[in-house]
Enzyme design. Structure first.
Site, PDB file in Angstrom:
ATOM      1  N   TYR A 143       0.815  -1.212   0.000  1.00  0.00           N
ATOM      2  CA  TYR A 143       0.000   0.000   0.000  1.00  0.00           C
ATOM      3  C   TYR A 143       0.850   1.264   0.000  1.00  0.00           C
ATOM      4  O   TYR A 143       0.447   2.277  -0.550  1.00  0.00           O
ATOM      5  CB  TYR A 143      -0.915   0.032   1.233  1.00  0.00           C
ATOM      6  CG  TYR A 143      -2.201  -0.738   1.058  1.00  0.00           C
ATOM      7  CD1 TYR A 143      -2.179  -2.103   0.794  1.00  0.00           C
ATOM      8  CD2 TYR A 143      -3.433  -0.098   1.170  1.00  0.00           C
ATOM      9  CE1 TYR A 143      -3.352  -2.807   0.656  1.00  0.00           C
ATOM     10  CE2 TYR A 143      -4.611  -0.797   1.037  1.00  0.00           C
ATOM     11  CZ  TYR A 143      -4.582  -2.154   0.771  1.00  0.00           C
ATOM     12  OH  TYR A 143      -5.745  -2.845   0.627  1.00  0.00           O
ATOM     13  N   LYS A 194       3.559 -15.430   2.691  1.00  0.00           N
ATOM     14  CA  LYS A 194       3.829 -16.127   1.432  1.00  0.00           C
ATOM     15  C   LYS A 194       5.334 -16.332   1.378  1.00  0.00           C
ATOM     16  O   LYS A 194       6.037 -15.879   0.471  1.00  0.00           O
ATOM     17  CB  LYS A 194       3.296 -15.291   0.260  1.00  0.00           C
ATOM     18  CG  LYS A 194       3.370 -15.962  -1.090  1.00  0.00           C
ATOM     19  CD  LYS A 194       2.368 -17.093  -1.285  1.00  0.00           C
ATOM     20  CE  LYS A 194       2.578 -17.757  -2.631  1.00  0.00           C
ATOM     21  NZ  LYS A 194       1.761 -18.989  -2.799  1.00  0.00           N
ATOM     22  N   ASP A 227      -2.362 -18.406   0.325  1.00  0.00           N
ATOM     23  CA  ASP A 227      -3.301 -19.109  -0.568  1.00  0.00           C
ATOM     24  C   ASP A 227      -3.998 -20.236   0.185  1.00  0.00           C
ATOM     25  O   ASP A 227      -5.219 -20.431   0.066  1.00  0.00           O
ATOM     26  CB  ASP A 227      -2.582 -19.614  -1.837  1.00  0.00           C
ATOM     27  CG  ASP A 227      -1.283 -20.360  -1.556  1.00  0.00           C
ATOM     28  OD1 ASP A 227      -0.792 -20.322  -0.409  1.00  0.00           O
ATOM     29  OD2 ASP A 227      -0.746 -20.983  -2.495  1.00  0.00           O
ATOM     30  N   ASP A 251      -6.184  -7.286   3.886  1.00  0.00           N
ATOM     31  CA  ASP A 251      -7.313  -6.663   3.184  1.00  0.00           C
ATOM     32  C   ASP A 251      -8.177  -7.751   2.566  1.00  0.00           C
ATOM     33  O   ASP A 251      -9.410  -7.756   2.713  1.00  0.00           O
ATOM     34  CB  ASP A 251      -6.780  -5.712   2.101  1.00  0.00           C
ATOM     35  CG  ASP A 251      -7.899  -5.047   1.329  1.00  0.00           C
ATOM     36  OD1 ASP A 251      -8.878  -4.605   1.972  1.00  0.00           O
ATOM     37  OD2 ASP A 251      -7.817  -4.983   0.089  1.00  0.00           O
ATOM     38  N   ASP A 255     -12.048  -9.446   4.116  1.00  0.00           N
ATOM     39  CA  ASP A 255     -13.315  -9.475   3.367  1.00  0.00           C
ATOM     40  C   ASP A 255     -13.857 -10.904   3.312  1.00  0.00           C
ATOM     41  O   ASP A 255     -15.064 -11.134   3.461  1.00  0.00           O
ATOM     42  CB  ASP A 255     -13.112  -8.984   1.922  1.00  0.00           C
ATOM     43  CG  ASP A 255     -13.427  -7.499   1.750  1.00  0.00           C
ATOM     44  OD1 ASP A 255     -13.273  -6.737   2.729  1.00  0.00           O
ATOM     45  OD2 ASP A 255     -13.822  -7.096   0.633  1.00  0.00           O
TER      46      ASP A 255
END
Ligand code: IPM
Ligand code: MG
Length: 366
Positions: A143, A194, A227, A251, A255
């Site tokens: 970001y 990751k 993932d 983020d 959701d």
């Protein structure tokens, strides 16, 4: 206690859900003998329209003078023709987070059994509902990393760059928040990264492992690739307790968590840093994290619960008013248990409007 709050309703459903939440906040505080002083300020698209700036100077000054910020939502199609960096989200919410160094984002995910039918997950997989929390790093990573730009290349092609950067110190401070959260709950902490691909994630995993081993031997730490975490979150959401991750992954996963818990309209959040307010408590920004929902704005349809729950988070984190926060949380749960739903969370449930949902919660304040 005297509470001074900057209210930033923002765009589309922002002002509607804010209007539903404020009477609840006022009622709870009045009952506890507290005095609430608040003022409204433009932010996002409303800032652009009324002041030529998504984060007007007057809004920033008001936030600076307040104990906490109660935020609605920003952005939408009205401003989508503006250059990317001038979009309401990028030019208001992100600078606010950065300005107040709000590096820790706390997003509770809660699916009470009464809302089971609203979850896309099969009920037999979540017989006791879901109760988890996502701790998201909020001021680092993709970001904010530099360079962040789009350039025309000599060969006629166009290239865009975002940069993922993390410092060890940034990982350590968010790890402390995650550890404290886990300690107050089931003492289990899941760190998501990751590390099979990204350097930032390698540093993240190493830093978190060493820090937990050195400072929090009582916490059971585990790691998961992002993932896999995205997959496990739909496969077995009830297995999650505290999930902890960097900005971009947080983020996305928050959701996913919210919708697994029935609705984006239930997703409240607290953004905290190191700054303290006049009461010696953490200064914070509190917002429903589901977005401005332009498609349902102006129709009295949006679910105000996330805004109401964000106000409760504010009482808890920025004022230490845990009993008052509990009262609000309980009233929301009771409202839901009574089968009262707004349009956007009712995957097949009964339906009332935003105002009616707010009034129903207000009625149930014990
Ligand atoms: C959130 C939102 C924001 C983010 C947007 C509006 C910039 O999606 O708070 O999750 O990406 O952080
Ligand atoms: Mg988001």
């Amino acid at each position: 206690m005297q509470l001074k709050i900057a209210i930033l309703p923002g765009d589309y459903i922002g002002p509607e859900v804010m209007a539903a939440a404020l009477p609840i906040l006022e009622a709870v505080l009045a009952k506890g003998g507290h005095s609430l002083e608040y003022s409204f300020h433009d932010i996002g698209g409303a800032g652009i329209d009324n002041h030529g700036k998504a984060l007007p100077d007057s809004t920033l000054a008001a936030c600076q003078a307040a104990d906490a910020i109660l935020f609605g939502s920003v952005g939408g199609p009205k401003w989508e023709k503006l250059p990317p960096a001038a979009q309401p989200e990028r030019a208001s919410l992100l600078p606010l987070r950065k300005h107040f160094k709000l590096f820790a984002n706390v997003r509770p995910g809660f699916l009470p059994p009464a809302l089971m039918d609203a979850s896309p997950i099969r009920p037999d997989r979540i017989p006791n509902g879901i109760d988890m929390v996502c701790i998201r790093e909020l001021t680092g990573g993709l970001y904010f990393g530099q360079p962040k730009q789009t350039s025309a290349l000599d060969d006629g092609d166009v290239e865009a760059v975002d940069t993922m950067v993390y410092r060890k110190s940034e990982i350590l401070r968010i790890a402390d928040v995650a550890i404290a959260t886990a300690r107050a709950r089931g003492k289990r902490l899941l760190s998501v990264d990751k590390a099979n691909v990204l350097e930032c994630s390698v540093l993240w995993r190493k830093t978190v492992s060493e820090h937990v081993a050195a400072t929090a031997p009582d916490i059971a730490l585990s790691h998961m690739y992002v993932d896999n975490a995205a997959m496990q979150l739909v496969r077995d959401p009830a297995a999650f307790d505290v999930i902890f991750t960097e900005n971009m992954f947080g983020d996305i996963l928050s959701d996913e968590m919210a919708v697994v818990c029935g609705s984006l309209g239930m997703l409240s959040s607290a953004s905290l840093g190191d700054i303290t307010n006049r009461h010696g408590q953490p200064f914070g920004l509190y917002e429903p994290a589901g977005g401005s929902a332009p498609d349902i704005a102006g129709q009295n349809k949006a679910n105000p619960c996330a805004q109401i729950l964000s106000a409760a988070l504010m009482l808890r984190h920025s004022f230490g008013l845990n009993a008052e926060a509990d009262t609000i949380d309980a009233a929301v749960k009771k409202t839901i248990a009574d089968g009262i739903r707004t349009g956007d969370i009712a995957f097949g449930g009964a339906s009332v409007g935003t105002k009616e949902m707010g009034a129903a919660v207000l009625e149930r304040l014990a």
